[in-house]
Write a protein that holds these residues in place. Structure first.
Motif, PDB file in Angstrom:
ATOM      1  N   THR A  89       0.833  -1.204   0.000  1.00 53.19           N
ATOM      2  CA  THR A  89       0.000   0.000   0.000  1.00 53.19           C
ATOM      3  C   THR A  89       0.865   1.249   0.000  1.00 53.19           C
ATOM      4  O   THR A  89       0.579   2.221  -0.705  1.00 53.19           O
ATOM      5  N   GLY A  90       1.949   1.244   0.780  1.00 58.40           N
ATOM      6  CA  GLY A  90       2.804   2.416   0.895  1.00 58.40           C
ATOM      7  C   GLY A  90       3.416   2.852  -0.427  1.00 58.40           C
ATOM      8  O   GLY A  90       3.475   4.047  -0.729  1.00 58.40           O
ATOM      9  N   ILE A  91       3.849   1.885  -1.246  1.00 59.50           N
ATOM     10  CA  ILE A  91       4.469   2.242  -2.524  1.00 59.50           C
ATOM     11  C   ILE A  91       3.458   2.886  -3.463  1.00 59.50           C
ATOM     12  O   ILE A  91       3.792   3.794  -4.236  1.00 59.50           O
ATOM     13  N   THR A  92       2.209   2.450  -3.364  1.00 58.23           N
ATOM     14  CA  THR A  92       1.156   3.071  -4.173  1.00 58.23           C
ATOM     15  C   THR A  92       0.876   4.488  -3.695  1.00 58.23           C
ATOM     16  O   THR A  92       0.682   5.408  -4.499  1.00 58.23           O
ATOM     17  N   VAL A  93       0.858   4.674  -2.395  1.00 57.13           N
ATOM     18  CA  VAL A  93       0.569   5.989  -1.822  1.00 57.13           C
ATOM     19  C   VAL A  93       1.621   7.010  -2.227  1.00 57.13           C
ATOM     20  O   VAL A  93       1.300   8.146  -2.592  1.00 57.13           O
ATOM     21  N   MET A 338      -4.204  -0.120   6.893  1.00 58.28           N
ATOM     22  CA  MET A 338      -3.063  -1.028   6.775  1.00 58.28           C
ATOM     23  C   MET A 338      -3.037  -2.074   7.890  1.00 58.28           C
ATOM     24  O   MET A 338      -2.486  -3.156   7.721  1.00 58.28           O
ATOM     25  N   SER A 339      -3.634  -1.745   9.023  1.00 61.17           N
ATOM     26  CA  SER A 339      -3.551  -2.645  10.172  1.00 61.17           C
ATOM     27  C   SER A 339      -4.793  -3.512  10.363  1.00 61.17           C
ATOM     28  O   SER A 339      -4.778  -4.422  11.200  1.00 61.17           O
ATOM     29  N   GLU A 340      -5.845  -3.298   9.596  1.00 58.97           N
ATOM     30  CA  GLU A 340      -7.096  -3.993   9.866  1.00 58.97           C
ATOM     31  C   GLU A 340      -6.975  -5.506   9.709  1.00 58.97           C
ATOM     32  O   GLU A 340      -7.511  -6.272  10.530  1.00 58.97           O
ATOM     33  N   SER A 341      -6.277  -5.954   8.695  1.00 57.48           N
ATOM     34  CA  SER A 341      -6.133  -7.400   8.513  1.00 57.48           C
ATOM     35  C   SER A 341      -5.264  -8.018   9.603  1.00 57.48           C
ATOM     36  O   SER A 341      -5.548  -9.115  10.098  1.00 57.48           O
ATOM     37  N   VAL A 342      -4.186  -7.311   9.989  1.00 61.51           N
ATOM     38  CA  VAL A 342      -3.299  -7.819  11.026  1.00 61.51           C
ATOM     39  C   VAL A 342      -4.056  -7.996  12.342  1.00 61.51           C
ATOM     40  O   VAL A 342      -3.853  -8.974  13.072  1.00 61.51           O
ATOM     41  N   ILE A 343      -4.950  -7.061  12.641  1.00 61.61           N
ATOM     42  CA  ILE A 343      -5.698  -7.113  13.898  1.00 61.61           C
ATOM     43  C   ILE A 343      -6.853  -8.106  13.827  1.00 61.61           C
ATOM     44  O   ILE A 343      -6.988  -8.995  14.677  1.00 61.61           O
ATOM     45  N   PHE A 344      -7.688  -7.995  12.818  1.00 60.61           N
ATOM     46  CA  PHE A 344      -8.935  -8.761  12.804  1.00 60.61           C
ATOM     47  C   PHE A 344      -8.793 -10.170  12.236  1.00 60.61           C
ATOM     48  O   PHE A 344      -9.669 -11.013  12.464  1.00 60.61           O
ATOM     49  N   ALA A 345      -7.714 -10.445  11.498  1.00 56.21           N
ATOM     50  CA  ALA A 345      -7.517 -11.814  11.017  1.00 56.21           C
ATOM     51  C   ALA A 345      -6.852 -12.694  12.076  1.00 56.21           C
ATOM     52  O   ALA A 345      -6.829 -13.916  11.946  1.00 56.21           O
ATOM     53  N   ALA A 346      -6.319 -12.059  13.124  1.00 56.78           N
ATOM     54  CA  ALA A 346      -5.627 -12.787  14.190  1.00 56.78           C
ATOM     55  C   ALA A 346      -6.579 -13.040  15.362  1.00 56.78           C
ATOM     56  O   ALA A 346      -7.667 -12.440  15.442  1.00 56.78           O
ATOM     57  N   PRO A 347      -6.213 -13.922  16.288  1.00 57.72           N
ATOM     58  CA  PRO A 347      -7.027 -14.119  17.498  1.00 57.72           C
ATOM     59  C   PRO A 347      -7.109 -12.794  18.268  1.00 57.72           C
ATOM     60  O   PRO A 347      -6.173 -11.990  18.245  1.00 57.72           O
ATOM     61  N   PRO A 348      -8.187 -12.497  18.973  1.00 55.07           N
ATOM     62  CA  PRO A 348      -9.341 -13.382  19.192  1.00 55.07           C
ATOM     63  C   PRO A 348     -10.441 -13.240  18.149  1.00 55.07           C
ATOM     64  O   PRO A 348     -11.493 -13.858  18.278  1.00 55.07           O
ATOM     65  N   TYR A 349     -10.215 -12.424  17.100  1.00 46.28           N
ATOM     66  CA  TYR A 349     -11.296 -12.136  16.159  1.00 46.28           C
ATOM     67  C   TYR A 349     -11.412 -13.191  15.061  1.00 46.28           C
ATOM     68  O   TYR A 349     -12.498 -13.650  14.739  1.00 46.28           O
ATOM     69  N   LEU A 350     -10.280 -13.519  14.417  1.00 49.25           N
ATOM     70  CA  LEU A 350     -10.216 -14.547  13.378  1.00 49.25           C
ATOM     71  C   LEU A 350     -11.196 -14.265  12.234  1.00 49.25           C
ATOM     72  O   LEU A 350     -11.906 -15.144  11.756  1.00 49.25           O
ATOM     73  N   PHE A 351     -11.199 -13.018  11.777  1.00 50.69           N
ATOM     74  CA  PHE A 351     -12.051 -12.647  10.648  1.00 50.69           C
ATOM     75  C   PHE A 351     -11.445 -13.185   9.354  1.00 50.69           C
ATOM     76  O   PHE A 351     -10.217 -13.214   9.196  1.00 50.69           O
ATOM     77  N   GLY A 475       1.901   9.320   4.726  1.00 52.13           N
ATOM     78  CA  GLY A 475       1.289   7.995   4.698  1.00 52.13           C
ATOM     79  C   GLY A 475       2.257   6.918   4.257  1.00 52.13           C
ATOM     80  O   GLY A 475       2.243   5.794   4.784  1.00 52.13           O
ATOM     81  N   PHE A 476       3.124   7.240   3.306  1.00 50.83           N
ATOM     82  CA  PHE A 476       4.130   6.282   2.846  1.00 50.83           C
ATOM     83  C   PHE A 476       5.055   5.862   3.978  1.00 50.83           C
ATOM     84  O   PHE A 476       5.422   4.691   4.102  1.00 50.83           O
ATOM     85  N   SER A 477       5.400   6.813   4.836  1.00 52.57           N
ATOM     86  CA  SER A 477       6.307   6.491   5.939  1.00 52.57           C
ATOM     87  C   SER A 477       5.680   5.507   6.920  1.00 52.57           C
ATOM     88  O   SER A 477       6.407   4.755   7.585  1.00 52.57           O
ATOM     89  N   TYR A 478       4.347   5.501   7.016  1.00 56.41           N
ATOM     90  CA  TYR A 478       3.687   4.602   7.965  1.00 56.41           C
ATOM     91  C   TYR A 478       4.008   3.140   7.672  1.00 56.41           C
ATOM     92  O   TYR A 478       4.111   2.326   8.590  1.00 56.41           O
ATOM     93  N   SER A 479       4.136   2.810   6.396  1.00 60.40           N
ATOM     94  CA  SER A 479       4.370   1.412   6.041  1.00 60.40           C
ATOM     95  C   SER A 479       5.723   0.918   6.537  1.00 60.40           C
ATOM     96  O   SER A 479       5.951  -0.287   6.627  1.00 60.40           O
ATOM     97  N   TYR A 480       6.623   1.851   6.882  1.00 60.11           N
ATOM     98  CA  TYR A 480       7.956   1.471   7.348  1.00 60.11           C
ATOM     99  C   TYR A 480       8.005   1.198   8.850  1.00 60.11           C
ATOM    100  O   TYR A 480       8.786   0.357   9.297  1.00 60.11           O
TER     101      TYR A 480
END
Length: 538
Positions: A89-93, A338-351, A475-480
């Motif tokens: 995402t960062g490289i696109t931004v 950028m963080s939604e998958s890292v948070i919600f795909a992991a326990p305890p949510y497992l989305f 925003g690009f710096s966030y990915s780092y």
């Protein structure tokens, strides 16, 4: 001429208003008497051009900023860690932001229509590349190129608005543009998550390929050339009304002297009739639907001006502040994206990817509430202040509308960071993190950008270039660093949230000195700047 009249006439951003709070508008830029002049087009033709660019923007943004829900699938296939996934995402931004230094002069030389057509073809080709990528390097390169060509969504629509609409109309239509941009950023992840969950991540890029192909035909059929050089057509003119009455007040030695200034529409002699007779009655000619126009002979001037002007205005305190005020809330949303998958795909949510994508509906709800309230509320605040100031409105009078929305922004960061770290119930995270962030991103930037445009109306396009570069570079710096900081800090996700809090709230504090006198001082210092005559060069 009284001192107050001189202030209204000479300090951009200071305007005399009627008792109703409305400004006595003049037609700026002044239209020609040519019905092909985009300023003279009928409402239907203007709306068609706007709708075409609105959809083009939506399509471009959905492909460029919507892959976050697919991170688990991409990470599994290419064996990527969280920072590598965020960099997709960062490289696109970053390419989205800096490509405007190329696109803006190209559109001024070859025209908005030609650039939109060529870049829509390139968008389709990069989407095909993304769908066929078989390695991380290939996908990363495709994402970079996609951001480069999708950058038209951050420049061409703003230029088109400046071509087609008068200065006093641009605030409304810039808000409409922001709606399409952010709805693309918010609804795109919903689409990508659902499609990837059922058909694989490549299917989403094939869908974007089809949408890009649709955009090619849509632009070819519904977007005429809007760049029009009308030269020096004379003085500014007022709308064709029979009478204007402006009450101007001057203050001195504790007394207020009132002066009624009455001007008839005919008082500007025959100059008033030029252009005014055609406003709202014109339409584009067949030539304006040709794929390519004759390149502008002033191309060297545009290359220099369009490269140098954004750099020059970057150092204007008001414009830089507006850019940072756009960057803060927009990059807050990017942080959650950028963080939604890292948070919600992991326990305890497992989305799954589809469920992760659905969380973006919270951004949409918040954004729509913000769009419905920010403009009317800031206008009401400014009108109320103008009435208390003897019907003289200063550009800074809309700034108090920011206070409440900045509180919302701070709550989004504090509550969102705590929800991430302490794994609150997913509904609380989505409502108080994502929902409030969506509300922030369509309110704070709208008010701040509107203020900057009130101060420097002829360079609305350059203001957006500066704001876009600020937003995308930060925003690009966030990915780092956001994932490394969250994992290494003893406070976890609260630490990156507080760093972003500082980056977002610190510029907002500058609104206080702007409101309490510094803003008008800066406007007075720059009132003779060539920036106020930039409109005539197009």
């Amino acid at each position: 001429m009284t001192k107050a009249m001189e202030e209204v006439a000479l300090v951009p951003g200071t305007e005399a208003v009627a008792e109703t709070g409305k400004v006595h508008q003049t037609l700026i830029p002044r239209p020609s008497n040519d019905p092909r002049d985009p300023l003279n087009w009928s409402t239907a033709w203007k709306s068609m051009a706007m709708a075409s660019q609105w959809l083009f923007t939506w399509i471009s943004v959905t492909g460029a900023l919507s892959i976050a829900p697919m991170f688990p699938l991409l990470g599994q296939e290419f064996h990527l860690n969280n920072s590598q996934l965020a960099f997709l995402t960062g490289i696109t931004v970053i390419t989205l932001g800096f490509a405007n230094f190329i696109i803006v002069p190209l559109s001024n030389i070859f025209g908005r229509r030609a650039v939109s057509l060529v870049f829509s073809v390139l968008i389709m080709l990069t989407c095909i590349w993304e769908a066929l990528a078989t390695s991380h390097r290939s996908l990363l390169a495709a994402r970079a190129m996609n951001g480069l060509v999708c950058a038209t969504s951050e420049s061409i629509p703003v230029q088109m608005i400046a071509d087609v609409f008068f200065l006093h109309e641009r605030g409304l239509w810039t808000g409409v543009y922001f709606t399409g941009y952010f709805l693309g950023a918010f609804l795109g992840p919903v689409m990508s998550g659902s499609i990837a969950a059922h058909h694989g991540w490549r299917s989403f890029f094939w869908l974007e390929t089809g949408l890009a192909a649709f955009a090619i035909f849509m632009i070819a059929l519904t977007f005429p050339e809007t760049k029009y050089h009308r030269g020096a057509v004379g003085k500014r003119i007022s709308p064709p009304e029979s009478l204007h009455e402006t009450r101007v007040f001057s203050e001195g030695d504790g007394e207020v002297a009132e002066k009624n200034v009455t001007t008839a529409a005919s008082s500007d002699s025959e100059d008033n009739n030029i252009g005014a007779v055609s406003v709202g009655k014109g339409r584009p000619a067949f030539k304006q639907f040709m794929p390519f126009q004759k390149p502008d002979s002033r191309w060297k001037m545009f290359v220099i001006r369009d490269t140098w002007t954004p750099i020059k205005v970057f150092f204007n305190p008001i414009i830089l502040w507006a850019g940072l005020m756009l960057a803060g809330p927009a990059d807050l949303v990017l942080f959650f994206n950028m963080s939604e998958s890292v948070i919600f795909a992991a326990p305890p949510y497992l989305f799954n990817p589809q469920s992760v994508g659905y969380t973006n509906f919270a951004f949409v709800v918040g954004a729509l509430i913000g769009l419905a309230t920010a403009g009317p509320y800031s206008d009401w605040v400014a009108a109320r202040a103008a009435r208390k100031n003897n019907n003289i409105r200063e550009a800074e009078m809309r700034l108090p509308a920011l206070w409440g929305y900045m509180v919302v922004t701070m709550l989004a960061l504090i509550l969102g960071g705590c929800a991430y770290q302490y794994q609150w119930q997913w509904g609380l995270t989505i409502v108080f993190g994502y929902g409030l962030a969506g509300l922030s991103v369509t309110t704070v930037p709208t008010i701040a950008i509107a203020y900057a445009i009130d101060c420097y109306k002829p360079i609305s396009g350059e203001i957006m270039v500066v704001a876009t570069v600020c937003k995308n570079f930060i925003g690009f710096s966030y990915s780092y660093w956001i994932f490394d900081l969250a994992h290494e800090s003893k406070h976890g996700w609260i630490t990156p949230a507080m760093v972003i809090f500082a980056c977002t709230v610190a510029p907002a504090l500058f609104a206080f000195p702007l409101y309490y006198g510094l803003g008008k001082k800066i406007r007075r210092w720059t009132k003779d700047s060539e920036l106020h005559r930039m409109e005539d060069l197009i």
